[in-house]
Design a protein around this motif. Structure first.
Motif, PDB file in Angstrom:
ATOM      1  N   LEU A   1     -12.008 -30.403 -40.861  1.00  0.00           N
ATOM      2  CA  LEU A   1     -13.311 -30.389 -40.213  1.00  0.00           C
ATOM      3  C   LEU A   1     -13.840 -28.962 -40.118  1.00  0.00           C
ATOM      4  O   LEU A   1     -15.006 -28.702 -40.441  1.00  0.00           O
ATOM      5  CB  LEU A   1     -13.218 -31.028 -38.824  1.00  0.00           C
ATOM      6  N   ASP A   2     -12.977 -28.054 -39.711  1.00  0.00           N
ATOM      7  CA  ASP A   2     -13.368 -26.639 -39.620  1.00  0.00           C
ATOM      8  C   ASP A   2     -13.750 -26.098 -41.001  1.00  0.00           C
ATOM      9  O   ASP A   2     -14.763 -25.411 -41.151  1.00  0.00           O
ATOM     10  CB  ASP A   2     -12.229 -25.821 -39.018  1.00  0.00           C
ATOM     11  N   LEU A   3     -12.963 -26.417 -42.011  1.00  0.00           N
ATOM     12  CA  LEU A   3     -13.235 -25.971 -43.379  1.00  0.00           C
ATOM     13  C   LEU A   3     -14.581 -26.513 -43.863  1.00  0.00           C
ATOM     14  O   LEU A   3     -15.400 -25.770 -44.426  1.00  0.00           O
ATOM     15  CB  LEU A   3     -12.106 -26.424 -44.306  1.00  0.00           C
ATOM     16  N   TYR A   4     -14.846 -27.773 -43.653  1.00  0.00           N
ATOM     17  CA  TYR A   4     -16.102 -28.389 -44.075  1.00  0.00           C
ATOM     18  C   TYR A   4     -17.287 -27.771 -43.336  1.00  0.00           C
ATOM     19  O   TYR A   4     -18.337 -27.521 -43.924  1.00  0.00           O
ATOM     20  CB  TYR A   4     -16.084 -29.894 -43.845  1.00  0.00           C
ATOM     21  N   ARG A   5     -17.109 -27.505 -42.049  1.00  0.00           N
ATOM     22  CA  ARG A   5     -18.196 -26.889 -41.272  1.00  0.00           C
ATOM     23  C   ARG A   5     -18.522 -25.499 -41.819  1.00  0.00           C
ATOM     24  O   ARG A   5     -19.691 -25.138 -41.964  1.00  0.00           O
ATOM     25  CB  ARG A   5     -17.803 -26.773 -39.799  1.00  0.00           C
ATOM     26  N   ARG A   6     -17.483 -24.710 -42.088  1.00  0.00           N
ATOM     27  CA  ARG A   6     -17.698 -23.369 -42.628  1.00  0.00           C
ATOM     28  C   ARG A   6     -18.362 -23.431 -43.998  1.00  0.00           C
ATOM     29  O   ARG A   6     -19.240 -22.634 -44.305  1.00  0.00           O
ATOM     30  CB  ARG A   6     -16.392 -22.576 -42.684  1.00  0.00           C
ATOM     31  N   ALA A   7     -17.969 -24.413 -44.814  1.00  0.00           N
ATOM     32  CA  ALA A   7     -18.559 -24.564 -46.143  1.00  0.00           C
ATOM     33  C   ALA A   7     -20.054 -24.891 -46.041  1.00  0.00           C
ATOM     34  O   ALA A   7     -20.836 -24.515 -46.924  1.00  0.00           O
ATOM     35  CB  ALA A   7     -17.837 -25.656 -46.919  1.00  0.00           C
ATOM     36  N   LEU A   8     -20.436 -25.565 -44.962  1.00  0.00           N
ATOM     37  CA  LEU A   8     -21.847 -25.931 -44.765  1.00  0.00           C
ATOM     38  C   LEU A   8     -22.590 -24.901 -43.908  1.00  0.00           C
ATOM     39  O   LEU A   8     -23.771 -25.090 -43.593  1.00  0.00           O
ATOM     40  CB  LEU A   8     -21.935 -27.311 -44.104  1.00  0.00           C
ATOM     41  N   GLY A   9     -21.898 -23.836 -43.517  1.00  0.00           N
ATOM     42  CA  GLY A   9     -22.535 -22.797 -42.718  1.00  0.00           C
ATOM     43  C   GLY A   9     -22.811 -23.230 -41.289  1.00  0.00           C
ATOM     44  O   GLY A   9     -23.761 -22.754 -40.671  1.00  0.00           O
ATOM     45  N   MET A  10     -22.009 -24.075 -40.775  1.00  0.00           N
ATOM     46  CA  MET A  10     -22.207 -24.568 -39.409  1.00  0.00           C
ATOM     47  C   MET A  10     -21.373 -23.779 -38.417  1.00  0.00           C
ATOM     48  O   MET A  10     -20.297 -23.397 -38.653  1.00  0.00           O
ATOM     49  CB  MET A  10     -21.828 -26.059 -39.332  1.00  0.00           C
TER      50      MET A  10
END
Length: 93
Positions: free
Chosen positions: A84-93
Motif C-alpha cells: 500500500l505504501d509503495l503504491y501510494r508513493r508510486a502515485l505521488g500520494m
C-alpha cells in the motif's frame, strides 16, 4: 390381497427412503436451521454494537478494518501495508 405399506404408512422416524435415513437427514437439517437462527441473532447483536460505537463517535468503517486486520497473520498485514505504501508513493500520494 393387502396393499404394500407406503412411505406414508411407515412411521417417519423409521423411514429409509432410497438409502437415506430420514431421522439422520432431519437431524442434520434441524441442526443447520438452529445454527442459522443463532447466526441471525448474533448478526443482530453485532449490528447493535456497531450502532453503539457510532453513537459514541467512533468510525464504524475503521473499526471493521481493524477487525479484519486482527484476523490476519502479522506477516500478511506487513506485506499489505508495504505494498500500500509503495503504491501510494508510486502515485505521488
Amino acid at each position: 390381497m393387502a396393499t404394500p405399506p407406503t412411505i406414508a404408512d411407515t412411521p417417519e422416524k423409521d423411514a429409509d427412503v432410497g438409502g437415506i435415513a430420514a431421522d439422520r437427514l432431519r437431524s442434520i437439517i434441524e441442526r443447520v436451521e438452529r445454527l442459522e437462527e443463532e447466526r441471525k441473532a448474533l448478526a443482530g447483536d453485532i449490528k447493535d454494537i456497531f450502532t453503539e460505537a457510532k453513537s459514541a463517535g467512533f468510525e464504524v468503517k475503521v473499526i471493521r478494518q481493524i477487525i479484519s486486520i486482527r484476523k490476519k497473520e502479522p506477516a500478511e498485514v506487513e506485506e499489505q501495508e508495504t505494498l500500500l505504501d509503495l503504491y501510494r508513493r508510486a502515485l505521488g500520494m
